[in-house]
Design a protein around this motif. Structure first.
Motif, PDB file in Angstrom:
ATOM      1  N   SER A 116       0.847  -1.191   0.000  1.00 56.56           N
ATOM      2  CA  SER A 116       0.000   0.000   0.000  1.00 56.56           C
ATOM      3  C   SER A 116       0.879   1.236   0.000  1.00 56.56           C
ATOM      4  CB  SER A 116      -0.923  -0.003   1.221  1.00 56.56           C
ATOM      5  OG  SER A 116      -0.167  -0.001   2.409  1.00 56.56           O
ATOM      6  N   VAL A 117       0.273   2.357  -0.360  1.00 62.14           N
ATOM      7  CA  VAL A 117       0.964   3.645  -0.323  1.00 62.14           C
ATOM      8  C   VAL A 117       0.151   4.600   0.536  1.00 62.14           C
ATOM      9  CG1 VAL A 117       2.144   3.417  -2.539  1.00 62.14           C
ATOM     10  CG2 VAL A 117      -0.129   4.402  -2.471  1.00 62.14           C
ATOM     11  N   ARG A 118       0.840   5.499   1.230  1.00 60.63           N
ATOM     12  CA  ARG A 118       0.150   6.500   2.045  1.00 60.63           C
ATOM     13  C   ARG A 118      -0.267   7.689   1.211  1.00 60.63           C
ATOM     14  NH1 ARG A 118       3.872   6.274   7.334  1.00 60.63           N
ATOM     15  NH2 ARG A 118       3.111   4.279   8.090  1.00 60.63           N
ATOM     16  N   VAL A 119       0.497   7.934   0.155  1.00 56.13           N
ATOM     17  CA  VAL A 119       0.234   9.082  -0.706  1.00 56.13           C
ATOM     18  C   VAL A 119       0.276   8.609  -2.146  1.00 56.13           C
ATOM     19  CG1 VAL A 119       1.074  11.354  -1.431  1.00 56.13           C
ATOM     20  CG2 VAL A 119       1.349  10.642   0.944  1.00 56.13           C
TER      21      VAL A 119
ATOM     22  N   THR B 101       3.897  -3.551  -8.457  1.00 54.07           N
ATOM     23  CA  THR B 101       4.704  -4.625  -9.020  1.00 54.07           C
ATOM     24  C   THR B 101       5.514  -5.243  -7.889  1.00 54.07           C
ATOM     25  OG1 THR B 101       4.896  -3.390 -11.093  1.00 54.07           O
ATOM     26  CG2 THR B 101       6.444  -5.202 -10.756  1.00 54.07           C
ATOM     27  N   TRP B 102       5.490  -6.579  -7.791  1.00 56.48           N
ATOM     28  CA  TRP B 102       6.221  -7.291  -6.740  1.00 56.48           C
ATOM     29  C   TRP B 102       7.541  -7.815  -7.286  1.00 56.48           C
ATOM     30  CZ3 TRP B 102       4.943  -7.421  -1.732  1.00 56.48           C
ATOM     31  CH2 TRP B 102       3.653  -7.017  -1.388  1.00 56.48           C
ATOM     32  N   LEU B 103       8.603  -7.594  -6.505  1.00 57.69           N
ATOM     33  CA  LEU B 103       9.935  -8.093  -6.852  1.00 57.69           C
ATOM     34  C   LEU B 103      10.374  -9.096  -5.789  1.00 57.69           C
ATOM     35  CD1 LEU B 103      11.717  -4.690  -7.641  1.00 57.69           C
ATOM     36  CD2 LEU B 103      10.506  -6.191  -9.242  1.00 57.69           C
ATOM     37  N   ARG B 104      10.975 -10.173  -6.223  1.00 57.67           N
ATOM     38  CA  ARG B 104      11.605 -11.133  -5.310  1.00 57.67           C
ATOM     39  C   ARG B 104      13.050 -11.257  -5.749  1.00 57.67           C
ATOM     40  NH1 ARG B 104      10.742 -17.406  -5.455  1.00 57.67           N
ATOM     41  NH2 ARG B 104      12.491 -17.967  -4.136  1.00 57.67           N
ATOM     42  N   ASP B 105      13.956 -10.884  -4.860  1.00 54.92           N
ATOM     43  CA  ASP B 105      15.389 -10.871  -5.164  1.00 54.92           C
ATOM     44  C   ASP B 105      15.673 -10.076  -6.437  1.00 54.92           C
ATOM     45  OD1 ASP B 105      15.906 -12.449  -2.911  1.00 54.92           O
ATOM     46  OD2 ASP B 105      15.570 -14.301  -4.026  1.00 54.92           O
ATOM     47  N   GLY B 106      14.940  -8.953  -6.604  1.00 54.71           N
ATOM     48  CA  GLY B 106      15.175  -8.050  -7.726  1.00 54.71           C
ATOM     49  C   GLY B 106      14.457  -8.408  -9.011  1.00 54.71           C
ATOM     50  N   ARG B 107      13.729  -9.525  -9.044  1.00 51.67           N
ATOM     51  CA  ARG B 107      13.028  -9.943 -10.265  1.00 51.67           C
ATOM     52  C   ARG B 107      11.522  -9.831 -10.074  1.00 51.67           C
ATOM     53  NH1 ARG B 107      16.478 -15.352 -11.344  1.00 51.67           N
ATOM     54  NH2 ARG B 107      18.372 -14.319 -11.991  1.00 51.67           N
TER      55      ARG B 107
ATOM     56  N   GLY C  69      13.396 -15.440   0.307  1.00 52.62           N
ATOM     57  CA  GLY C  69      13.969 -14.394  -0.525  1.00 52.62           C
ATOM     58  C   GLY C  69      13.658 -13.026   0.030  1.00 52.62           C
ATOM     59  N   THR C  70      14.087 -12.010  -0.692  1.00 56.38           N
ATOM     60  CA  THR C  70      13.852 -10.627  -0.305  1.00 56.38           C
ATOM     61  C   THR C  70      12.780 -10.053  -1.225  1.00 56.38           C
ATOM     62  OG1 THR C  70      16.135 -10.406   0.422  1.00 56.38           O
ATOM     63  CG2 THR C  70      14.923  -8.374   0.032  1.00 56.38           C
ATOM     64  N   TYR C  71      11.682  -9.615  -0.630  1.00 55.68           N
ATOM     65  CA  TYR C  71      10.543  -9.105  -1.386  1.00 55.68           C
ATOM     66  C   TYR C  71      10.475  -7.587  -1.280  1.00 55.68           C
ATOM     67  CZ  TYR C  71       8.846 -13.883  -1.741  1.00 55.68           C
ATOM     68  OH  TYR C  71       8.730 -15.218  -2.035  1.00 55.68           O
ATOM     69  N   GLN C  72      10.114  -6.955  -2.397  1.00 50.53           N
ATOM     70  CA  GLN C  72       9.882  -5.517  -2.430  1.00 50.53           C
ATOM     71  C   GLN C  72       8.691  -5.245  -3.321  1.00 50.53           C
ATOM     72  OE1 GLN C  72      13.945  -4.041  -3.466  1.00 50.53           O
ATOM     73  NE2 GLN C  72      13.537  -2.637  -1.796  1.00 50.53           N
ATOM     74  N   CYS C  73       8.037  -4.144  -3.044  1.00 53.36           N
ATOM     75  CA  CYS C  73       6.902  -3.711  -3.848  1.00 53.36           C
ATOM     76  C   CYS C  73       7.258  -2.367  -4.482  1.00 53.36           C
ATOM     77  CB  CYS C  73       5.670  -3.574  -2.955  1.00 53.36           C
ATOM     78  SG  CYS C  73       4.268  -2.842  -3.795  1.00 53.36           S
ATOM     79  N   VAL C  74       6.944  -2.233  -5.760  1.00 48.74           N
ATOM     80  CA  VAL C  74       7.148  -0.970  -6.466  1.00 48.74           C
ATOM     81  C   VAL C  74       5.766  -0.399  -6.796  1.00 48.74           C
ATOM     82  CG1 VAL C  74       8.160   0.172  -8.472  1.00 48.74           C
ATOM     83  CG2 VAL C  74       9.287  -1.834  -7.486  1.00 48.74           C
ATOM     84  N   ALA C  75       5.461   0.777  -6.267  1.00 49.17           N
ATOM     85  CA  ALA C  75       4.194   1.457  -6.551  1.00 49.17           C
ATOM     86  C   ALA C  75       4.472   2.545  -7.588  1.00 49.17           C
ATOM     87  CB  ALA C  75       3.621   2.064  -5.285  1.00 49.17           C
ATOM     88  N   THR C  76       3.601   2.621  -8.609  1.00 49.88           N
ATOM     89  CA  THR C  76       3.808   3.557  -9.709  1.00 49.88           C
ATOM     90  C   THR C  76       2.496   4.255 -10.048  1.00 49.88           C
ATOM     91  OG1 THR C  76       5.411   2.003 -10.635  1.00 49.88           O
ATOM     92  CG2 THR C  76       4.697   3.760 -12.066  1.00 49.88           C
TER      93      THR C  76
ATOM     94  N   ARG D 274       7.572   6.685  -8.978  1.00 50.39           N
ATOM     95  CA  ARG D 274       7.727   5.355  -8.401  1.00 50.39           C
ATOM     96  C   ARG D 274       8.105   5.467  -6.938  1.00 50.39           C
ATOM     97  NH1 ARG D 274      11.562   1.656 -11.696  1.00 50.39           N
ATOM     98  NH2 ARG D 274      10.140   0.082 -10.957  1.00 50.39           N
ATOM     99  N   ALA D 275       7.591   4.539  -6.132  1.00 45.35           N
ATOM    100  CA  ALA D 275       7.962   4.437  -4.717  1.00 45.35           C
ATOM    101  C   ALA D 275       8.314   2.978  -4.456  1.00 45.35           C
ATOM    102  CB  ALA D 275       6.816   4.881  -3.818  1.00 45.35           C
ATOM    103  N   LEU D 276       9.523   2.739  -3.965  1.00 46.75           N
ATOM    104  CA  LEU D 276       9.995   1.392  -3.678  1.00 46.75           C
ATOM    105  C   LEU D 276       9.874   1.142  -2.181  1.00 46.75           C
ATOM    106  CD1 LEU D 276      11.386  -1.146  -4.895  1.00 46.75           C
ATOM    107  CD2 LEU D 276      13.567  -0.062  -4.362  1.00 46.75           C
ATOM    108  N   SER D 277       9.227   0.048  -1.814  1.00 46.63           N
ATOM    109  CA  SER D 277       9.048  -0.264  -0.389  1.00 46.63           C
ATOM    110  C   SER D 277      10.369  -0.726   0.214  1.00 46.63           C
ATOM    111  CB  SER D 277       8.017  -1.376  -0.227  1.00 46.63           C
ATOM    112  OG  SER D 277       8.578  -2.613  -0.627  1.00 46.63           O
ATOM    113  N   PRO D 278      10.486  -0.686   1.539  1.00 44.58           N
ATOM    114  CA  PRO D 278      11.636  -1.316   2.192  1.00 44.58           C
ATOM    115  C   PRO D 278      11.613  -2.820   1.905  1.00 44.58           C
ATOM    116  CG  PRO D 278      10.439   0.083   3.739  1.00 44.58           C
ATOM    117  CD  PRO D 278       9.609  -0.011   2.495  1.00 44.58           C
ATOM    118  N   ALA D 279      12.772  -3.448   1.920  1.00 41.78           N
ATOM    119  CA  ALA D 279      12.865  -4.875   1.636  1.00 41.78           C
ATOM    120  C   ALA D 279      12.302  -5.691   2.798  1.00 41.78           C
ATOM    121  CB  ALA D 279      14.318  -5.260   1.389  1.00 41.78           C
TER     122      ALA D 279
END
Length: 128
Positions: A27-30, A38-44, A63-70, A82-87
């Motif tokens: 989710s995003v606050r703003v 978009t979900w990334l696992r280990d950069g993919r 693995g390491t998961y991150q979410c990219v909000a666009t 774009r906003a990248l979440s903490p890992a």
């Protein structure tokens, strides 16, 4: 523009456990709609959308998961933010691993008890 992307456990609100179902929510606050995730696992890239359904969590999900909000702003939609979440590190353990460790400890304790019995018996026999 989107900002402050975060990952939280999805419903039910509990951490994913090996062998159990797991869902992560981004989710995003703003951010003005529409926001794409978009979900990334280990950069993919592994998925799109605000929810990442893991199914039954196994060691293969580690693995390491991150979410990219666009989102796109402006009349022409050419300004992309774009906003990248903490890992978030997810470590799965093989199912039944705890049982294997418990059995190993139980056998070791049984061996030690038997060994103490033999040593005690030999000691008593030598005294007589």
């Amino acid at each position: 523009p989107v900002a402050n992307a975060t990952i939280t456990p999805g419903p039910p609100a509990q951490p994913a456990r090996a062998g159990g179902p797991g869902t992560l929510r981004c989710s995003v606050r703003v951010g003005s709609a529409p926001v794409t995730f978009t979900w990334l696992r280990d950069g993919r890239e592994v998925a799109r959308g605000p929810l990442l359904e893991l199914g039954n969590v196994t060691a293969g999900h580690s693995g390491t998961y991150q979410c990219v909000a666009t989102n796109r702003l402006g009349r022409d939609g050419h300004r992309v933010f774009r906003a990248l979440s903490p890992a978030l590190a997810l470590a799965g353990t093989p199912r039944g691993h705890g049982d294997t460790v418990a059995v190993g400890i139980g056998r070791t304790l049984l061996f030690l008890v038997l060994l103490l019995g033999v040593v005690g018996g030999c000691h008593c026999w030598h005294r007589v």
